[in-house]
Design a protein around this motif. Structure first.
Motif, PDB file in Angstrom:
ATOM      1  N   THR A 148      -0.497  -0.285  -4.402  1.00 17.51           N
ATOM      2  CA  THR A 148      -1.306   1.869  -4.907  1.00 17.51           C
ATOM      3  C   THR A 148      -0.208   1.989  -5.186  1.00 17.51           C
ATOM      4  O   THR A 148       0.287   1.996  -4.043  1.00 17.51           O
ATOM      5  CB  THR A 148      -2.490   1.356  -3.363  1.00 17.51           C
ATOM      6  N   CYS A 207     -12.121  -5.039 -10.614  1.00 19.40           N
ATOM      7  CA  CYS A 207     -11.775  -3.812 -11.363  1.00 19.40           C
ATOM      8  C   CYS A 207     -13.655  -3.018 -12.244  1.00 19.40           C
ATOM      9  O   CYS A 207     -13.615  -1.869 -12.299  1.00 19.40           O
ATOM     10  CB  CYS A 207     -11.312  -3.363 -11.731  1.00 19.40           C
ATOM     11  N   LEU A 214       0.725  -1.254   0.015  1.00 18.24           N
ATOM     12  CA  LEU A 214      -0.157  -0.211   0.039  1.00 18.24           C
ATOM     13  C   LEU A 214       0.581   1.181  -0.053  1.00 18.24           C
ATOM     14  O   LEU A 214       1.839   1.225   1.247  1.00 18.24           O
ATOM     15  CB  LEU A 214      -0.910   0.314   1.154  1.00 18.24           C
ATOM     16  N   ASN A 215       0.099   2.154  -0.533  1.00 18.74           N
ATOM     17  CA  ASN A 215       0.623   3.536  -0.593  1.00 18.74           C
ATOM     18  C   ASN A 215       2.586   3.672  -0.628  1.00 18.74           C
ATOM     19  O   ASN A 215       3.272   4.045  -0.362  1.00 18.74           O
ATOM     20  CB  ASN A 215       0.068   4.609   0.141  1.00 18.74           C
ATOM     21  N   LEU A 228      -7.765   1.705  -2.847  1.00 15.92           N
ATOM     22  CA  LEU A 228      -6.622   2.892  -3.025  1.00 15.92           C
ATOM     23  C   LEU A 228      -7.032   3.757  -1.470  1.00 15.92           C
ATOM     24  O   LEU A 228      -5.649   4.215  -1.338  1.00 15.92           O
ATOM     25  CB  LEU A 228      -7.235   3.588  -3.948  1.00 15.92           C
ATOM     26  N   GLU A 229      -8.382   3.584  -1.001  1.00  9.97           N
ATOM     27  CA  GLU A 229      -8.703   3.575   0.616  1.00  9.97           C
ATOM     28  C   GLU A 229      -7.928   2.820   1.692  1.00  9.97           C
ATOM     29  O   GLU A 229      -8.115   2.734   2.341  1.00  9.97           O
ATOM     30  CB  GLU A 229      -9.727   4.569   0.293  1.00  9.97           C
ATOM     31  N   PRO A 231      -0.849   6.139  -4.368  1.00  7.15           N
ATOM     32  CA  PRO A 231      -1.680   7.269  -4.144  1.00  7.15           C
ATOM     33  C   PRO A 231      -1.481   8.192  -4.784  1.00  7.15           C
ATOM     34  O   PRO A 231      -2.736   9.159  -6.004  1.00  7.15           O
ATOM     35  CB  PRO A 231      -2.084   7.887  -2.974  1.00  7.15           C
ATOM     36  N   LYS A 254      -2.511   4.238 -10.779  1.00 10.18           N
ATOM     37  CA  LYS A 254      -2.701   4.136  -9.419  1.00 10.18           C
ATOM     38  C   LYS A 254      -2.913   2.469  -8.481  1.00 10.18           C
ATOM     39  O   LYS A 254      -2.618   3.089  -7.667  1.00 10.18           O
ATOM     40  CB  LYS A 254      -3.924   5.837  -8.211  1.00 10.18           C
ATOM     41  N   LEU A 255      -3.055   1.824  -9.254  1.00  7.71           N
ATOM     42  CA  LEU A 255      -3.444   0.687  -8.988  1.00  7.71           C
ATOM     43  C   LEU A 255      -2.983   0.054 -10.026  1.00  7.71           C
ATOM     44  O   LEU A 255      -3.134  -0.684 -10.805  1.00  7.71           O
ATOM     45  CB  LEU A 255      -4.987   0.421  -8.893  1.00  7.71           C
ATOM     46  N   ILE A 285     -12.507   0.441  -6.937  1.00  4.61           N
ATOM     47  CA  ILE A 285     -11.481   0.048  -6.710  1.00  4.61           C
ATOM     48  C   ILE A 285     -10.352   1.442  -5.715  1.00  4.61           C
ATOM     49  O   ILE A 285      -9.640   1.566  -5.569  1.00  4.61           O
ATOM     50  CB  ILE A 285     -10.622   1.631  -8.566  1.00  4.61           C
ATOM     51  N   ASP A 286     -11.602   2.613  -5.518  1.00  5.82           N
ATOM     52  CA  ASP A 286     -11.702   3.145  -4.796  1.00  5.82           C
ATOM     53  C   ASP A 286     -11.451   2.602  -3.359  1.00  5.82           C
ATOM     54  O   ASP A 286     -10.358   3.020  -2.397  1.00  5.82           O
ATOM     55  CB  ASP A 286     -13.016   4.466  -4.264  1.00  5.82           C
TER      56      ASP A 286
END
Length: 145
Positions: free
Chosen positions: A82, A119, A13-14, A129-130, A84, A96-97, A125-126
């Motif tokens: 991910t 997807c 992540l991130n 990403l979150e 961001p 972003k993904l 997707i949100d």
């Protein structure tokens, strides 16, 4: 399939990348380092990207090897990363993904189908990403099974 296709070890992540090549190498290294592919597969992922972009829209790219990369696949696996801030995939496309895939035999079609289902919904997707942890992403993929 003898191995889990997606694990907390193949999700990051991130992350942040300067180039799409760096991003693809990273996604491929997750697959390699967790026993899904050998080192040759990463080169085949970059080769695939040169032939045709793996950008799918909605900030998503699905890097994978060329057709002749199958011999470099040990087990079917997915890596999810991910980004961001996004990474430029050319042509004004920001990713972003990243979902790296390696399919053993015909299993890649099943994996692609599952990814397509996840997807196809922007809200999924949100959610990815979150996500605050890897388990949230694993749960989302398991829901579509």
């Amino acid at each position: 399939m003898t191995k889990e296709v997606l694990t907390d070890k193949t999700i990051k992540l991130n992350e942040s990348f300067q180039t799409k090549e760096e991003a693809i190498r990273y996604v491929g290294a997750l697959l390699r380092d967790n026993g899904y592919v050998n080192d040759e597969y990463i080169g085949k992922m970059l080769e695939r990207e040169e032939l045709t972009s793996t950008f799918m829209g909605n900030f998503v790219a699905i890097p994978h090897g060329t057709e002749d990369a199958k011999k470099a696949v040990k087990e079917t696996g997915i890596s999810v990363v991910t980004v961001p801030e996004g990474v430029d995939f050319g042509g004004g496309n920001t990713v972003k993904l990243l979902i790296g895939i390696a399919g053993k035999g015909g299993e890649h079609l099943e994996v692609l189908s599952q990814i397509a289902i996840v997807c196809s919904e922007e809200e999924n997707i949100d959610t990815i990403l979150e996500a605050e942890n890897e388990q949230e992403i694993i749960n989302l993929f398991n829901e579509v099974n």
